[in-house]
Design a protein around this motif. Structure first.
Motif, PDB file in Angstrom:
ATOM      1  N   ASP A 148      40.913  61.499   0.816  1.00 57.87           N
ATOM      2  CA  ASP A 148      41.476  62.796   1.169  1.00 57.87           C
ATOM      3  C   ASP A 148      41.433  63.722  -0.045  1.00 57.87           C
ATOM      4  N   ALA A 149      40.688  64.847   0.097  1.00 55.03           N
ATOM      5  CA  ALA A 149      40.546  65.783  -1.016  1.00 55.03           C
ATOM      6  C   ALA A 149      41.708  66.749  -1.106  1.00 55.03           C
ATOM      7  N   ASN A 150      42.537  66.774  -0.083  1.00 57.86           N
ATOM      8  CA  ASN A 150      43.670  67.698  -0.076  1.00 57.86           C
ATOM      9  C   ASN A 150      44.838  67.065  -0.817  1.00 57.86           C
ATOM     10  N   MET A 151      44.675  66.917  -2.119  1.00 60.80           N
ATOM     11  CA  MET A 151      45.662  66.207  -2.929  1.00 60.80           C
ATOM     12  C   MET A 151      46.357  67.192  -3.853  1.00 60.80           C
ATOM     13  N   ILE A 152      47.653  67.077  -3.928  1.00 58.08           N
ATOM     14  CA  ILE A 152      48.475  67.967  -4.736  1.00 58.08           C
ATOM     15  C   ILE A 152      48.979  67.204  -5.954  1.00 58.08           C
ATOM     16  N   PRO A 153      48.907  67.776  -7.146  1.00 61.61           N
ATOM     17  CA  PRO A 153      49.454  67.088  -8.335  1.00 61.61           C
ATOM     18  C   PRO A 153      50.959  66.933  -8.226  1.00 61.61           C
ATOM     19  N   GLN A 154      51.474  65.872  -8.821  1.00 64.07           N
ATOM     20  CA  GLN A 154      52.897  65.576  -8.780  1.00 64.07           C
ATOM     21  C   GLN A 154      53.480  65.644 -10.189  1.00 64.07           C
TER      22      GLN A 154
ATOM     23  N   ASP B 163      55.910  76.712 -24.950  1.00 65.18           N
ATOM     24  CA  ASP B 163      56.527  75.515 -24.356  1.00 65.18           C
ATOM     25  C   ASP B 163      55.538  74.648 -23.594  1.00 65.18           C
ATOM     26  N   LEU B 164      54.343  75.173 -23.319  1.00 62.07           N
ATOM     27  CA  LEU B 164      53.359  74.376 -22.587  1.00 62.07           C
ATOM     28  C   LEU B 164      52.832  73.203 -23.414  1.00 62.07           C
ATOM     29  N   HIS B 165      53.089  73.200 -24.728  1.00 61.86           N
ATOM     30  CA  HIS B 165      52.643  72.044 -25.519  1.00 61.86           C
ATOM     31  C   HIS B 165      53.445  70.799 -25.179  1.00 61.86           C
ATOM     32  N   ASN B 166      54.561  70.953 -24.446  1.00 53.72           N
ATOM     33  CA  ASN B 166      55.350  69.800 -24.000  1.00 53.72           C
ATOM     34  C   ASN B 166      54.812  69.206 -22.703  1.00 53.72           C
ATOM     35  N   VAL B 167      53.727  69.740 -22.192  1.00 54.26           N
ATOM     36  CA  VAL B 167      53.148  69.291 -20.923  1.00 54.26           C
ATOM     37  C   VAL B 167      51.965  68.370 -21.208  1.00 54.26           C
ATOM     38  N   THR B 168      51.879  67.284 -20.479  1.00 53.46           N
ATOM     39  CA  THR B 168      50.710  66.409 -20.533  1.00 53.46           C
ATOM     40  C   THR B 168      50.226  66.138 -19.114  1.00 53.46           C
ATOM     41  N   PHE B 169      48.939  65.819 -18.999  1.00 53.97           N
ATOM     42  CA  PHE B 169      48.325  65.504 -17.713  1.00 53.97           C
ATOM     43  C   PHE B 169      47.875  64.042 -17.723  1.00 53.97           C
TER      44      PHE B 169
ATOM     45  N   ILE C 213      57.182  67.337 -19.544  1.00 62.52           N
ATOM     46  CA  ILE C 213      56.650  67.337 -18.179  1.00 62.52           C
ATOM     47  C   ILE C 213      55.318  66.590 -18.152  1.00 62.52           C
ATOM     48  N   VAL C 214      55.187  65.710 -17.197  1.00 59.89           N
ATOM     49  CA  VAL C 214      53.938  64.980 -16.972  1.00 59.89           C
ATOM     50  C   VAL C 214      53.385  65.386 -15.612  1.00 59.89           C
ATOM     51  N   VAL C 215      52.138  65.838 -15.595  1.00 59.51           N
ATOM     52  CA  VAL C 215      51.471  66.253 -14.358  1.00 59.51           C
ATOM     53  C   VAL C 215      50.502  65.150 -13.968  1.00 59.51           C
ATOM     54  N   ASN C 216      50.786  64.485 -12.860  1.00 63.74           N
ATOM     55  CA  ASN C 216      49.930  63.403 -12.374  1.00 63.74           C
ATOM     56  C   ASN C 216      48.881  63.985 -11.431  1.00 63.74           C
TER      57      ASN C 216
END
Length: 1104
Positions: free
Chosen positions: A877-883, A862-868, A891-894
């Motif tokens: 600020d380097a303390n950044m979390i993906p959204q 199912d991870l093939h449905n994920v894009t970044f 699923i889109v990972v920003n």
């Protein structure tokens, strides 16, 4: 007589004093039967004799009678043991005390079941280990409530001010290598098996604290230890700090005599060396050689060599304070990316400096990882000309509880949308209304379950940032991957830039809280497909993916058609006829594309099924003016809805568009036929003259226009074919009207000729989108209701497994991206092809692990449905979390990108081009259960997984070969080319004539290919603890052998050292409290030889 779990010294007189104290000082006392023999005790099958027992703390005294003034017959020490009930004994209500690592157990029996349960509960809680775990539990609860540690370990009971997991990491600043020569032989004239333990103390303190110890080297009088000893900043090291190196002989690693919290074996001291740091620093090349002294202070024969160097990560750093004065050593320099000069000496003759890993100085990695644990090794290269420094680092992921929270929120949004869609249905038949309510109730239950997990996860921001293997069955943590860690191998070789090799270790993605009685996701999904084939109106179509894709396409085209239709009117008002023709041509293309999408059988079946369930075949979506009350079909009849409505599919919408003649100055035509509906009384009522041409007015049967019949407001619902035909005809009207308009037509004529048709076209497209959404929603409800409990269980399982897989993937991609952000070839690979995610599985195909493997395989697939997507961040600020954004199926990972690295990223990625994911999974079971599967079970599922993913990896490799020249690929010291590796993998996976048992070569070759292709490596077993430790350490040694000239004669030594002294032993301690691998000798006989741990590192722990 005294019995305990380990040999120990005791004062019998003091024990007698304790045993004879008053009853108020004891936890419990009373009669118990003990299994004894005439010559002693504890022989199974012998008789039970009654004894008077008294329990105090972890001491269980037993007397022959109730005369407490007499001497007790013995005492049982309740440490390192398990208390369990026994049902196979002759004596009723029996239980036993089973000691870890011992063959015999002590059996007791009570007079009743209640007394037995009471004794068992008290004995289980009597040990010091149990008290310590209770203390730790209470301590963590107080920390969660107050945010403070209630215990200051250095001041014994003073309230602390800082969470131990948030305390600054103590950085190592000095490191030492140790070797021995000419050690004396044992009494049997054999070479000793030895290790060295190093402690230090800085005056005026008098307490020696352990700094570390080496691995065990067997049967060698001249051991060269690979494990180094590090000294951290927190130890207040100075030149007057004293060092003590104790040399021990390991007499039997299986005797389980406790030496320390980290090692379990019988040892005997050989001697020691005591010196100061000043002694080492004043020695040539910081290398001190001393005689080993015995307990009497006299040399016992043999010498010990200590080599000291300074850990640093800059080339121009000043020497540590240890070189200047008695002040403690500090290290305040920040991280520098420039490679160091290994083994270079300081300008003032201080210790050589070697670059070290520092999480505190790597700002980006610190924002992703925490709680690092590292071990260092030092060994000569293959020709012995230089020493290679190796550092093994294990870290937890800070995303471990963050990503599941984000994906749960997406699940909750989808569940809310589903509930809203279910609420759109109105005036269904009674039976379908009950079905709707039942499905809605299940979705509310799912929402409540997910909300509970979300609330719990939101509180996990303190303490360990991983899910322990012992908590894998916890429902509140079912969305969190098990034991997720980053395992990093850092290699520093003289004359070369440092090399980093990362492996993500994680438990196989599986929903343990839901058990595996009926298999995993694979079997459940097969059952679902079979059930749909039997009962569903859509046959055997995969509705979820097909429907979601269709609805997405319709929504996208609807937006585009609205824009183009508006552009046609804008061109009519402000530009001219030629522009209208150009835009209408594009509009026609999009409408044609929409017609192709909606002209699918399953869409028509869904629409007909929905219409047949509504009252009087009327539409039943909510509208403020829609309050009709009619009749409906039942859920039991829904399977025949298509046949009941098919007879009217064509008759309802038999119509045509009036002919438009070629005279561009004027147009006049009449309708040749009319719409046959209950509302229209004339065949020409649906056409109107707009000043230029006849255009069709919206029909009640198409757009659901309200009309009055019998005093009741109703909405008519046309057939799906009718709506498709009307959409085509509307588009033809617009196209033909624009074509016949003269180029000099006035604005009024231009606007008047298309305004009404364009308006009706947009309304019809909106109506089609709404009807499609409602029809698909109804069909989903129909399918859910047919097997409601099963479908909800399947969805929950898929959600939890996907959340675990996504969390591991996002962590791996974030780390990989940062480490290679300035690698142009890698960034080009991401842009043109995507990222390769290689998963290595060690699960068997037998019992529960078969279900886990099914979950694991679907989760990876199912991870093939994920894009970044890379998103530029405006701050530093380097303390950044993906959204995360999107839906379950997309699923889109920003990923935030710092402005400082913007120039290294290809322009297309910065402009929003998605990065695709190519997940592949190769699994080979290695344990005793896989042996059973190969003999009596079935390994076809494992074979199918490996063959399918071989094809995926082969496709990725073939595409990469054509995109990136070989000369630009990652450099490798290996003599084996990628083509040879790929060919070898095909051979091992596809060979059919001679099946090889536990063919781990598939794992070795595929993992090497993944590294060479710049993929992300993942390794998994049930809990990512024991089998994963064997695999990861083996892979690290293979990397050192292939890429860094590890001598083949030292391969096994380093492999055993990493398994006995490395970070994976710490991983077992973090999970179960004991740093032992959960194997026994019988199990290990079934393991491939390279997957067996050294003696003394495994044994009984807990079930994990």
């Amino acid at each position: 007589m005294l019995k305990s779990s380990r040999g120990m010294h005791w004062n019998w007189r003091e024990l007698m004093t304790i045993a004879n104290q008053p009853a108020k000082n004891f936890t419990k006392e009373g009669p118990l039967y003990m299994k004894v023999t005439s010559s002693g005790w504890r022989k199974k099958g012998e008789s039970y004799s009654e004894r008077w027992c008294r329990l105090r703390g972890n001491l269980l005294f037993y007397f022959k009678g109730r005369d407490l003034m007499s001497e007790p017959q013995g005492v049982v020490i309740l440490e390192q043991c398990f208390i369990k009930e026994e049902y196979g004994e002759i004596q009723s209500f029996a239980f036993c005390v089973e000691y870890i690592g011992e063959e015999h157990n002590q059996f007791f029996a009570a007079h009743s079941a209640d007394l037995r349960d009471e004794w068992v509960a008290l004995l289980q809680s009597a040990s010091y280990e149990n008290l310590r775990s209770q203390l730790q539990s209470l301590r963590m609860q107080l920390m969660a409530r107050t945010g403070q540690d209630p215990i200051d370990e250095e001041r014994h009971g003073v309230i602390g001010k800082m969470d131990p997991y948030e305390a600054p990491t103590s950085e190592p600043i000095l490191e030492m290598s140790i070797s021995c020569t000419d050690l004396p032989k044992t009494g049997t004239h054999d070479s000793p098996s030895t290790f060295v333990s190093v402690s230090c103390v800085t005056p005026p303190d008098t307490r020696w604290s352990k700094s570390g110890q080496t691995e065990i080297i067997g049967k060698n009088c001249n051991p060269f230890f690979l494990t180094t000893v590090s000294f951290e900043t927190s130890r207040n090291i100075s030149v007057i700090t004293r060092l003590r190196a104790n040399v021990y002989e390991v007499q039997d690693r299986n005797m389980h005599k406790q030496f320390s919290e980290e090692h379990w074996f019988k040892v005997a001291p050989i001697g020691q060396v005591v010196c100061s740091f000043r002694d080492i620093l004043t020695s040539p090349d910081n290398k001190l050689v001393r005689d080993i002294l015995g307990a009497d202070g006299m040399p016992i024969g043999g010498k010990l060599t200590m080599l000291l160097w300074e850990l640093d990560d800059t080339d121009d750093k000043k020497p540590a304070a240890i070189m200047k004065s008695d002040r403690s050593v500090t290290n305040q320099k920040s991280f520098s990316p420039n490679p160091p000069t290994p083994s270079s000496k300081t300008s003032n003759g201080g210790p050589p400096r070697v670059r070290s890993f520092s999480l505190n100085r790597n700002t980006y990695l610190k924002s992703l990882c925490c709680n690092p644990c590292s071990k260092s090794y030092r060994f000569p290269n293959s020709d012995g000309t230089s020493m290679i420094q190796v550092q093994e680092i294990m870290m937890e992921s800070k995303l471990n509880f963050i990503i599941p929270q984000q994906i749960i929120k997406i699940y909750l949004q989808e569940e809310q949308r589903m509930v809203e869609e279910l609420n759109l249905f109105e005036k269904l038949s009674d039976e379908w209304e009950r079905a709707r309510l039942a499905v809605t109730t299940e979705h509310f239950k799912m929402r409540a379950r997910y909300c509970e997990s979300l609330e719990y996860l939101s509180k996990q921001h303190k303490g360990p940032q991983f899910k322990k293997s012992t908590a894998r069955g916890d429902k509140l943590l079912e969305f969190v991957p098990i034991n997720l860690h980053l395992q990093r191998l850092r290699v520093e070789e003289p004359g070369y830039k440092e090399s980093l090799y990362d492996i993500m270790t994680v438990g196989a993605f599986a929903t343990h809280s839901m058990k595996f009685r009926h298999g995993g996701l694979k079997r459940m999904m097969q059952h679902s497909v079979e059930d749909r084939t039997r009962n569903s109106v859509t046959g055997n179509k995969i509705l979820d993916l097909q429907a979601a894709k269709t609805l997405t396409q319709i929504a996208s085209l609807k937006t585009t058609i609205d824009w183009l239709a508006t552009d046609v009117l804008a061109a009519a008002r402000h530009v001219g006829v030629e522009s209208m023709r150009n835009v209408s041509k594009k509009l026609n293309e999009k409408v044609t594309e929409l017609l192709n999408i909606i002209n699918q059988t399953f869409m028509e079946e869904a629409f007909n099924s929905y219409r047949s369930a509504s009252f009087g075949s009327s539409a039943s979506f909510k509208s403020p003016s829609d309050k009709s009350t009619t009749k409906s079909s039942s859920p039991s009849d829904s399977g025949n809805s298509s046949s009941r409505t098919s007879g009217t599919s064509d008759g309802e919408s038999q119509q045509s568009i009036p002919t438009l003649n070629s005279n561009r100055c004027s147009t006049a035509s009449s309708a040749s036929s009319s719409i046959q509906t209950q509302v229209s009384s004339s065949p020409y009522e649906d056409w109107e003259w707009n000043g230029v041409s006849f255009v069709k007015s919206p029909s009640p049967g198409v757009l659901g226009v309200s009309y009055s019949r019998g005093g009741t407001n109703c909405k008519l619902m046309s057939t799906w074919r009718g709506m498709i035909r009307n959409l085509s005809e509307y588009m033809n009207v617009v196209k033909q009207v624009v074509e016949i308009l003269p180029t000099n037509a006035s604005v009024i004529d231009r606007v008047g000729s298309v305004e009404s048709s364009v308006k009706h076209l947009k309304e019809l497209v909106a109506s089609i989108q709404e009807q499609a959404r409602l029809s698909i929603s109804f069909l989903k409800m129909q399918e859910e209701y047919s097997n409601l409990a099963f479908m909800q269980s399947l969805q929950c399982r898929k959600d939890a497994v996907f959340s675990q897989a996504l969390t591991a993937l996002v962590t791996g991609v974030m780390i990989k991206l940062r480490e290679n952000i300035f690698n142009k070839v890698f960034m080009r690979q991401l842009s043109s092809l995507g990222v390769l995610a290689h998963f290595e599985g060690l699960l068997s195909t037998y019992g529960d692990e078969m279900g886990m493997l099914e979950d694991f395989a679907i989760g990876v697939q199912d991870l093939h449905n994920v894009t970044f997507k890379l998103v530029e961040n405006s701050t530093e600020d380097a303390n950044m979390i993906p959204q995360l954004t999107g839906t379950r199926s997309n699923i889109v990972v920003n990923v935030p990108v710092l402005p400082t690295v913007k120039e290294a990223i290809p322009e297309e990625l910065l402009n929003g081009q998605p990065i695709k994911v190519y997940p592949v999974l190769f699994n080979i079971g290695v344990n005793e259960e896989q042996s059973l599967a190969e003999l009596f079970g079935d390994t076809s599922f494992q074979d199918a997984i490996n063959k399918d993913n071989l094809q995926k990896l082969d496709n990725y490799y073939s595409r990469l070969v054509h995109m990136i020249p070989h000369k630009d690929w990652r450099a490798s010291s290996s003599s084996v080319s990628l083509d040879v590796l790929m060919s070898s993998l095909r051979h091992h996976v596809l060979m059919s004539n001679s099946k090889k048992s536990k063919n781990v070569e598939i794992l070795h070759i595929s993992s090497q290919l993944a590294r060479r292709l710049d993929g992300i490596r993942f390794t998994s077993c049930k809990s990512a603890k024991d089998r994963t430790a064997m695999s990861v350490t083996l892979e690290e040694c293979m990397i050192l052998q292939d890429e860094h000239q590890l001598n083949s004669q030292m391969f096994t030594h380093l492999l055993d050292t990493m398994r006995s002294e490395g970070t994976r032993r710490d991983n077992t301690r973090k999970n179960v409290g004991i740093n032992k691998y959960a194997f026994n000798k019988v199990q290990l006989r079934a393991f491939p030889k390279l997957y067996r741990p050294p003696e003394g590192t495994y044994g009984k722990t807990v079930t994990t």
